[in-house]
Design a protein around this motif. Structure first.
Motif, short mmCIF file in Angstrom:
data_model
loop_
_atom_site.label_atom_id
_atom_site.label_comp_id
_atom_site.label_asym_id
_atom_site.label_seq_id
_atom_site.Cartn_x
_atom_site.Cartn_y
_atom_site.Cartn_z
N GLY A 173 0.82 -1.21 0.00
CA GLY A 173 0.00 0.00 0.00
C GLY A 173 0.85 1.25 0.00
N THR A 174 0.51 2.18 0.90
CA THR A 174 1.23 3.45 1.01
C THR A 174 1.55 3.67 2.47
OG1 THR A 174 -0.21 4.26 -0.75
CG2 THR A 174 1.13 5.91 0.40
N ALA A 175 2.78 4.06 2.77
CA ALA A 175 3.16 4.23 4.18
C ALA A 175 4.11 5.40 4.34
CB ALA A 175 3.80 2.96 4.72
N LEU A 176 4.02 5.99 5.52
CA LEU A 176 5.01 6.98 5.97
C LEU A 176 5.97 6.21 6.87
CD1 LEU A 176 5.84 10.01 6.33
CD2 LEU A 176 4.32 10.05 8.30
N ALA A 177 7.26 6.23 6.53
CA ALA A 177 8.23 5.48 7.32
C ALA A 177 9.22 6.45 7.94
CB ALA A 177 8.96 4.46 6.44
N GLN A 186 0.47 3.33 7.91
CA GLN A 186 -0.25 3.38 6.63
C GLN A 186 -0.80 4.79 6.41
OE1 GLN A 186 -0.96 0.87 4.08
NE2 GLN A 186 0.82 -0.02 5.07
N VAL A 187 -0.86 5.20 5.16
CA VAL A 187 -1.27 6.55 4.79
C VAL A 187 -2.56 6.46 3.97
CG1 VAL A 187 -0.63 8.40 3.18
CG2 VAL A 187 1.05 7.56 4.83
N LEU A 188 -3.47 7.40 4.24
CA LEU A 188 -4.74 7.44 3.50
C LEU A 188 -4.48 7.96 2.08
CD1 LEU A 188 -7.89 7.29 3.67
CD2 LEU A 188 -7.81 9.72 4.24
N THR A 189 -4.92 7.23 1.09
CA THR A 189 -4.74 7.69 -0.29
C THR A 189 -6.05 7.51 -1.06
OG1 THR A 189 -4.10 5.53 -1.19
CG2 THR A 189 -2.34 6.92 -0.36
N ARG A 190 -6.22 8.35 -2.07
CA ARG A 190 -7.36 8.21 -2.99
C ARG A 190 -6.81 8.02 -4.39
NH1 ARG A 190 -9.79 12.15 -0.07
NH2 ARG A 190 -11.50 11.31 1.14
N GLY A 191 -7.51 7.20 -5.17
CA GLY A 191 -7.17 7.08 -6.58
C GLY A 191 -5.92 6.26 -6.83
N SER A 192 -5.57 6.16 -8.11
CA SER A 192 -4.37 5.45 -8.53
C SER A 192 -3.52 6.41 -9.33
CB SER A 192 -4.69 4.26 -9.44
OG SER A 192 -5.80 3.59 -9.00
N TYR A 193 -2.25 6.08 -9.42
CA TYR A 193 -1.30 6.94 -10.12
C TYR A 193 -0.60 6.12 -11.20
CZ TYR A 193 -2.51 9.77 -6.19
OH TYR A 193 -3.26 10.48 -5.27
N GLN A 229 -0.86 15.33 1.50
CA GLN A 229 -2.13 16.01 1.15
C GLN A 229 -2.56 15.65 -0.28
OE1 GLN A 229 -2.17 20.19 1.89
NE2 GLN A 229 -4.27 20.41 1.15
N ALA A 230 -1.59 15.63 -1.20
CA ALA A 230 -1.92 15.26 -2.59
C ALA A 230 -2.50 13.84 -2.64
CB ALA A 230 -0.66 15.36 -3.46
N LEU A 231 -1.91 12.93 -1.85
CA LEU A 231 -2.41 11.54 -1.83
C LEU A 231 -3.82 11.48 -1.23
CD1 LEU A 231 0.82 9.67 -0.63
CD2 LEU A 231 -0.18 9.60 -2.92
N ARG A 232 -4.03 12.26 -0.18
CA ARG A 232 -5.37 12.29 0.46
C ARG A 232 -6.41 12.77 -0.52
NH1 ARG A 232 -3.11 14.21 5.18
NH2 ARG A 232 -3.46 16.37 4.57
N ASN A 233 -6.03 13.76 -1.35
CA ASN A 233 -6.98 14.35 -2.29
C ASN A 233 -7.04 13.60 -3.62
OD1 ASN A 233 -7.46 16.30 -0.40
ND2 ASN A 233 -6.02 17.78 -1.28
#
Ligand code: ATP
Length: 321
Positions: A173-177, A186-193, A229-233
């Motif tokens: 997934g996505t994480a802040l380490a 784990q980090v909240l994300t929306r969408g795919s890149y 913030q970009a990932l959240r949005n």
């Protein structure tokens, strides 16, 4: 064959497909007394995968005595260029889980054999955590095959013994380490890149890049907020602007051609581009899937190989039969 999430039952073969990672943000906060660098980094899995398969052959693998006498055999597809002995991170992971469970603790050599096979596609020493991904896949596969019942939380603790990125690769997934990279949230994300992944055949050693960093870089004050913030949005454009890697200057110091290659991705119209981790892989963020293919064509001659990838790519995916 059944997939992850089925009820628990004895299995004879487990296949784990594990994604690679890219660093969307990486800053070096300093060097610890033990020589390790303190990092703040945002990691996300991307859809370039390795696969680890494990199965047991021979007598009574279900019997406790048989388990204690378990042998381990490791093979890989011949083209990968990584060690095929105890130095391989998948084998080191197997040894860690054997020590934890007591499997293979008897040395009478007459027990069943667990055969571990690695199918390698993630570029090696490329800043994409290929070795860490294989270690994570081996932990997940053997916990499942042997019915050890350790679970992902304990596997993440064991993973920290194997390398900084391995706990992240167990979850995906996505994480802040933070710390050396082993403390992850784990980090909240929306969408795919959608990404172009520019691969260079000549590897770059992570310790060499950190040494170069100590010589040429000045510590930055960068913070991960804009990336988070970009990932959240789910905002690809903002993510493209916020991408940041303190190690880029060191990787490009050792391999100046990476600067031109990164610029080529930007000139072709990517939303952002950066060296992934310690390099030499350079990733470029595209607007969408079609744009990623367009970018791939545009920079095909600049790299040894260019792939397209989707992130986040989940975590280790388990098949059993
Ligand atoms: P990171 O991004 O975590 O710094 P990396 O992608 O730069 O890692 P890896 O591909 O993990 O680098 O390889 C690092 C070193 O580990 C190489 O020298 C390689 O020979 C060794 N290694 C041992 N086992 C493996 C494995 N299963 N896959 C890849 N490399 C391995």
């Amino acid at each position: 064959m059944s997939r992850d999430g089925d009820e628990h039952r004895p299995v004879s073969r487990v296949r784990v497909r594990v994604p690679s990672k890219i660093n969307l943000f990486l800053t070096v906060r300093g060097v610890r007394p033990d020589g390790y660098h303190e990092l703040v980094t945002v990691l996300q899995t991307v859809s370039l995968y390795d696969t680890v398969t494990a199965h047991v052959e021979g007598p009574s693998a279900q019997h406790p005595a048989g388990r204690r006498s378990m042998q381990l055999d490791f093979t890989q597809d011949g083209t990968s260029g990584v060690p095929d002995d105890e130095a391989n991170l998948a084998v080191r992971a197997a040894r860690v889980i054997m020590a934890e469970t007591g499997f293979g603790s008897a040395t009478n050599g007459c027990g069943p054999t667990t055969r571990l096979h690695l199918d390698k596609h993630i570029p090696v020493a490329a800043g994409m955590a290929g070795g860490s991904a294989d270690a994570a896949a081996a932990l997940v596969a053997l916990d499942e095959l042997w019915g050890a019942g350790l679970g992902r939380a304990r596997l993440r603790e064991l993973a920290a013994e194997l390398g900084a990125d391995v706990p992240f690769c167990v979850s995906g997934g996505t994480a802040l380490a933070t710390g050396t990279g082993t403390a992850t949230a784990q980090v909240l994300t929306r969408g795919s890149y959608h990404w172009v992944v520019g691969i260079s055949d000549t590897p770059l050693s992570t310790p060499d890049v950190y040494r170069a960093y100590d010589e040429v870089a000045t510590p930055s004050e960068a913070e991960p907020d804009a990336v988070l913030q970009a990932l959240r949005n789910g905002d690809a454009e903002a993510l493209g602007d916020a991408l940041h890697n303190d190690l880029q200057v060191a990787a490009e110091h050792l391999r100046p051609e990476l600067t031109e290659r990164r610029q080529a991705i930007l000139d072709a119209g990517a939303l952002g581009a950066l060296v992934s981790g310690s390099g030499p892989t350079v990733v470029g963020l595209a607007e969408n899937a079609q744009d990623a293919v367009r970018l791939q064509r545009a920079v095909a001659d600049v790299f040894d190989r260019v792939e397209v990838g989707l992130s986040p790519a989940g975590g280790p995916d388990v098949w059993r039969d």
